[in-house]
Design an enzyme around this catalytic site. Structure first.
Site, PDB file in Angstrom:
ATOM      1  CB  ALA A   1       1.536  -0.007   6.464  1.00 27.49           C
TER       2      ALA A   1
ATOM      3  NE  ARG B   1       4.394   6.415   0.607  1.00 25.50           N
ATOM      4  CZ  ARG B   1       4.366   5.506   1.557  1.00 25.50           C
ATOM      5  NH1 ARG B   1       3.651   5.700   2.630  1.00 25.50           N
ATOM      6  NH2 ARG B   1       5.043   4.397   1.427  1.00 25.50           N
TER       7      ARG B   1
ATOM      8  CD  GLU C   1      10.862  -7.665   5.787  1.00 27.59           C
ATOM      9  OE1 GLU C   1      11.142  -8.823   6.185  1.00 27.59           O
ATOM     10  OE2 GLU C   1      10.455  -6.775   6.545  1.00 27.59           O
TER      11      GLU C   1
ATOM     12  N   PRO D   1       0.793  -1.227   0.000  1.00 30.29           N
ATOM     13  CG  PRO D   1      -0.156  -1.137   2.113  1.00 30.29           C
ATOM     14  CD  PRO D   1       0.506  -2.080   1.158  1.00 30.29           C
ATOM     15  CG  ASN D   2      -0.195   4.269   1.365  1.00 33.89           C
ATOM     16  OD1 ASN D   2      -1.187   4.811   0.890  1.00 33.89           O
ATOM     17  ND2 ASN D   2      -0.204   3.671   2.537  1.00 33.89           N
TER      18      ASN D   2
ATOM     19  CG  HIS E   1      11.311  -2.323   4.931  1.00 33.23           C
ATOM     20  ND1 HIS E   1       9.957  -2.459   4.738  1.00 33.23           N
ATOM     21  CD2 HIS E   1      11.731  -3.427   5.573  1.00 33.23           C
ATOM     22  CE1 HIS E   1       9.579  -3.613   5.265  1.00 33.23           C
ATOM     23  NE2 HIS E   1      10.629  -4.221   5.770  1.00 33.23           N
TER      24      HIS E   1
END
Ligand code: DHK
Length: 142
Positions: free
Chosen positions: A76, A18, A97, A10-11, A99
């Protein structure tokens, strides 16, 4: 040709727009280019993004047949989704993974990751380079 799924939660469709002070000005298109350039010979990437947990789970299920590995930024859902963890546990190839931000330097709710219980590697805080590193690692492991 082996396919690596680059999954975004999401996002991340708003990447580049953003909170650029955290996530930068580059977009998911840039992520796709970086990952493709990071692929070893014989590998290609397919980048997908959804704001919906169920859609991400369906793509992980699809990956069981269609992908040799997964690079995932679950957004998130990293911090909340046992369902995504369960889906990844049903996938047999390497999972990285990613980020973009250094989540451990941020709010404490970002310090726990369900996905890390399955991931073969975790990259945080390298910006978009984390996706390229994840892709290179999947090529080594797959
Ligand atoms: C992206 C998000 O959307 C956040 O919810 C995570 C992650 C961090 C990132 O750094 O790419 O907490």
């Amino acid at each position: 040709m082996k396919t690596i799924y680059i999954l975004n939660g999401p996002n991340l469709n708003l990447l580049g727009k953003r909170q650029p002070e955290i996530y930068g000005y580059e977009t998911l298109e840039d992520v796709e280019k970086l990952c493709r350039a990071a692929c070893a010979e014989g590998f290609d990437v397919k980048l997908m993004q959804s704001n919906h947990e169920g859609q991400l789970i369906d793509w992980i299920h699809e990956a069981r047949e269609a992908a040799c590995g997964i690079v995932m930024n679950p957004g998130a859902f990293t911090h909340t989704s046992i369902a995504i963890l369960d889906a990844l546990n049903a996938f047999e190839g390497p999972v990285m993974e990613v980020h973009i931000s250094q989540v451990h330097k941020r709010e404490s709710f970002r310090h726990h990751s369900y996905v890390s219980m399955r991931a073969d590697g975790v990259i945080a805080g390298l910006g978009l380079e984390g996706y390229a590193a994840g892709t290179r690692r999947v090529c080594q492991l797959a």
